[in-house]
Design a protein around this motif. Structure first.
Motif, short mmCIF file in Angstrom:
data_model
loop_
_atom_site.label_atom_id
_atom_site.label_comp_id
_atom_site.label_asym_id
_atom_site.label_seq_id
_atom_site.Cartn_x
_atom_site.Cartn_y
_atom_site.Cartn_z
N ARG A 1 41.29 33.20 46.17
CA ARG A 1 40.53 34.07 47.07
C ARG A 1 40.91 35.54 47.01
O ARG A 1 40.50 36.32 47.87
CB ARG A 1 40.61 33.55 48.51
CG ARG A 1 39.96 32.19 48.67
CD ARG A 1 40.04 31.69 50.11
NE ARG A 1 39.58 30.34 50.19
CZ ARG A 1 40.30 29.25 49.97
NH1 ARG A 1 41.56 29.36 49.62
NH2 ARG A 1 39.78 28.06 50.08
N LEU A 2 41.67 35.96 46.04
CA LEU A 2 42.05 37.37 45.93
C LEU A 2 40.81 38.24 45.75
O LEU A 2 40.72 39.32 46.34
CB LEU A 2 43.01 37.59 44.76
CG LEU A 2 43.43 39.05 44.52
CD1 LEU A 2 44.19 39.59 45.72
CD2 LEU A 2 44.29 39.14 43.26
N HIS A 3 39.85 37.77 44.97
CA HIS A 3 38.63 38.54 44.75
C HIS A 3 37.94 38.89 46.08
O HIS A 3 37.60 40.03 46.34
CB HIS A 3 37.67 37.76 43.86
CG HIS A 3 36.34 38.41 43.69
ND1 HIS A 3 36.13 39.41 42.78
CD2 HIS A 3 35.16 38.23 44.34
CE1 HIS A 3 34.87 39.81 42.86
NE2 HIS A 3 34.26 39.10 43.79
N PHE A 4 37.76 37.89 46.94
CA PHE A 4 37.07 38.11 48.20
C PHE A 4 37.89 38.99 49.14
O PHE A 4 37.34 39.84 49.84
CB PHE A 4 36.74 36.78 48.87
CG PHE A 4 35.84 35.93 48.02
CD1 PHE A 4 34.53 36.32 47.77
CD2 PHE A 4 36.31 34.78 47.44
CE1 PHE A 4 33.70 35.57 46.97
CE2 PHE A 4 35.48 34.00 46.64
CZ PHE A 4 34.18 34.40 46.40
N GLU A 5 39.18 38.79 49.13
CA GLU A 5 40.05 39.61 49.99
C GLU A 5 39.99 41.07 49.58
O GLU A 5 39.85 41.96 50.42
CB GLU A 5 41.49 39.10 49.93
CG GLU A 5 42.44 39.80 50.85
CD GLU A 5 42.16 39.55 52.33
OE1 GLU A 5 42.57 40.41 53.14
OE2 GLU A 5 41.57 38.53 52.69
#
Length: 102
Positions: free
Chosen positions: A19-23
């Protein structure tokens, strides 16, 4: 940041993080824009995953310059043909937004 807009982008990293992309692209950017009173948050082009996060589809433009006349003509022809489908898809995507429809 440019004018009244904040642009969220993430170009990746060497390791995988869930979920790094969304964060980095969405949540931190939205939080910053709200905290700083920025009028507009732009999460970038493409991606059905943005619909469930409340981002409405926006038609974007490319500023690429093609020098080769044959390639330029072929791309222009393709874009003319593609335009109808892109506009129809944007309308279809708007119907999938998580907001109540009036």
């Amino acid at each position: 940041i440019g004018g009244d807009s904040f642009y969220g982008r993430y170009w990746g990293c060497l390791a995988e993080f869930d979920r790094l992309h969304f964060e980095t692209c969405f949540y931190q950017g939205m939080d910053y824009a709200i905290a700083q009173g920025v009028q507009r948050f732009d999460a970038g082009a493409q991606g059905e995953h943005k619909l469930i996060r409340g981002f409405e589809p926006v038609i974007t433009r490319s500023w690429h310059y093609l020098r080769h006349p044959g390639l330029k003509a072929a791309v222009e022809d393709f874009l003319q043909q593609e335009r109808v489908g892109v506009l129809a898809y944007a309308e279809e995507a708007r119907a999938a937004l998580p907001y109540r429809q009036a």
